[in-house]
Design a protein around this motif. Structure first.
Motif, PDB file in Angstrom:
ATOM      1  N   SER A   6      33.639  44.950  38.303  1.00 50.18           N
ATOM      2  CA  SER A   6      34.245  46.284  38.307  1.00 50.18           C
ATOM      3  C   SER A   6      33.631  47.135  39.403  1.00 50.18           C
ATOM      4  CB  SER A   6      33.989  46.982  36.971  1.00 50.18           C
ATOM      5  OG  SER A   6      34.408  46.190  35.899  1.00 50.18           O
ATOM      6  N   ASP A  10      37.483  51.738  39.056  1.00 52.42           N
ATOM      7  CA  ASP A  10      38.080  51.115  37.871  1.00 52.42           C
ATOM      8  C   ASP A  10      37.767  51.880  36.586  1.00 52.42           C
ATOM      9  OD1 ASP A  10      39.021  48.945  39.426  1.00 52.42           O
ATOM     10  OD2 ASP A  10      37.167  47.807  39.078  1.00 52.42           O
ATOM     11  N   ILE A  14      39.275  51.336  32.816  1.00 51.51           N
ATOM     12  CA  ILE A  14      38.398  50.714  31.825  1.00 51.51           C
ATOM     13  C   ILE A  14      38.317  51.604  30.579  1.00 51.51           C
ATOM     14  CG2 ILE A  14      35.989  50.107  31.313  1.00 51.51           C
ATOM     15  CD1 ILE A  14      35.794  49.172  34.288  1.00 51.51           C
ATOM     16  N   VAL A  54      36.302  43.296  35.135  1.00 52.05           N
ATOM     17  CA  VAL A  54      37.675  43.547  34.737  1.00 52.05           C
ATOM     18  C   VAL A  54      38.462  42.258  34.921  1.00 52.05           C
ATOM     19  CG1 VAL A  54      37.726  46.048  35.092  1.00 52.05           C
ATOM     20  CG2 VAL A  54      38.250  44.502  37.006  1.00 52.05           C
ATOM     21  N   ILE A  62      44.742  45.847  35.833  1.00 51.58           N
ATOM     22  CA  ILE A  62      43.583  45.581  34.970  1.00 51.58           C
ATOM     23  C   ILE A  62      44.079  45.519  33.532  1.00 51.58           C
ATOM     24  CG2 ILE A  62      41.376  46.454  34.137  1.00 51.58           C
ATOM     25  CD1 ILE A  62      41.020  47.805  36.893  1.00 51.58           C
ATOM     26  N   THR A  65      38.588  44.363  29.950  1.00 50.14           N
ATOM     27  CA  THR A  65      37.276  44.671  30.499  1.00 50.14           C
ATOM     28  C   THR A  65      36.200  44.056  29.607  1.00 50.14           C
ATOM     29  OG1 THR A  65      35.776  46.450  31.173  1.00 50.14           O
ATOM     30  CG2 THR A  65      37.163  46.880  29.254  1.00 50.14           C
TER      31      THR A  65
END
Length: 171
Positions: A6, A10, A14, A54, A62, A65
């Motif tokens: 990540s 991100d 997330i 991710v 994405i 996670t």
């Protein structure tokens, strides 16, 4: 699908995925992740430690996670009502904070994540992957048992929450 480290950009996505997971857990009356954890600070720390990952699909979205590390988990030093399979003093991997986007659940992403990390551990000659989960989180327990993880005992988080501990020996 692919797994990558990540980056700070991100974090909003997330946190969206973690919020999806928090909502699911709450709907199932599981008090895991209902106290402000995990949060942006935790995720940013994971990123700075190169431990936040991710999972992205073919469209580069994405979809999940997780946190994965080879550093020893301090709360795993003491296990109650059981024992680790591979001694805690030997190297092992740890997965924390695995969460799927609500739009991508049930698509085999968790299996993909575990298999990927099992392979990384094999390549490094590390013999086991350890994970813990809330005693009411039957979804995670079912998943990890299906993947060959064995129940090892009880650990307590650094905020004194009881968790069931599991381990898989990677051969």
């Amino acid at each position: 699908m692919k797994i990558r480290l990540s980056v700070l950009n991100d974090v909003p996505r997330i946190l969206e995925i973690i919020d999806d997971a928090k909502a699911l857990l709450k709907s199932l009356n599981i008090d895991q992740w209902q106290n402000g954890y995990p949060n942006a600070t935790q995720i940013e720390n994971d990123i700075s430690n190169n431990e936040s990952y991710v999972i992205v699909n073919e469209e580069d979205t994405i979809v999940a996670t997780t946190m994965f590390t080879l550093r020893k988990e301090p709360t795993y030093r003491k296990i109650f009502d059981g024992n680790w399979i591979i001694d805690e003093t030997k190297p092992y991997g740890v997965i924390h904070r695995l969460a799927m986007s609500k739009d991508f659940r049930g698509k085999g992403i968790a299996n993909f994540v575990f298999e990927n990390f099992h392979q990384k551990l094999q390549e490094k000659g590390v013999q086991s992957l350890k994970i813990d989960t809330h005693e009411d989180n039957k979804i995670m327990q079912s998943l990890i048992k299906k993947m060959g993880y064995q129940y090892c005992g009880i650990i307590y988080t650094n905020y004194n929450a009881k968790r069931l501990a599991f381990e898989k020996v990677i051969s």
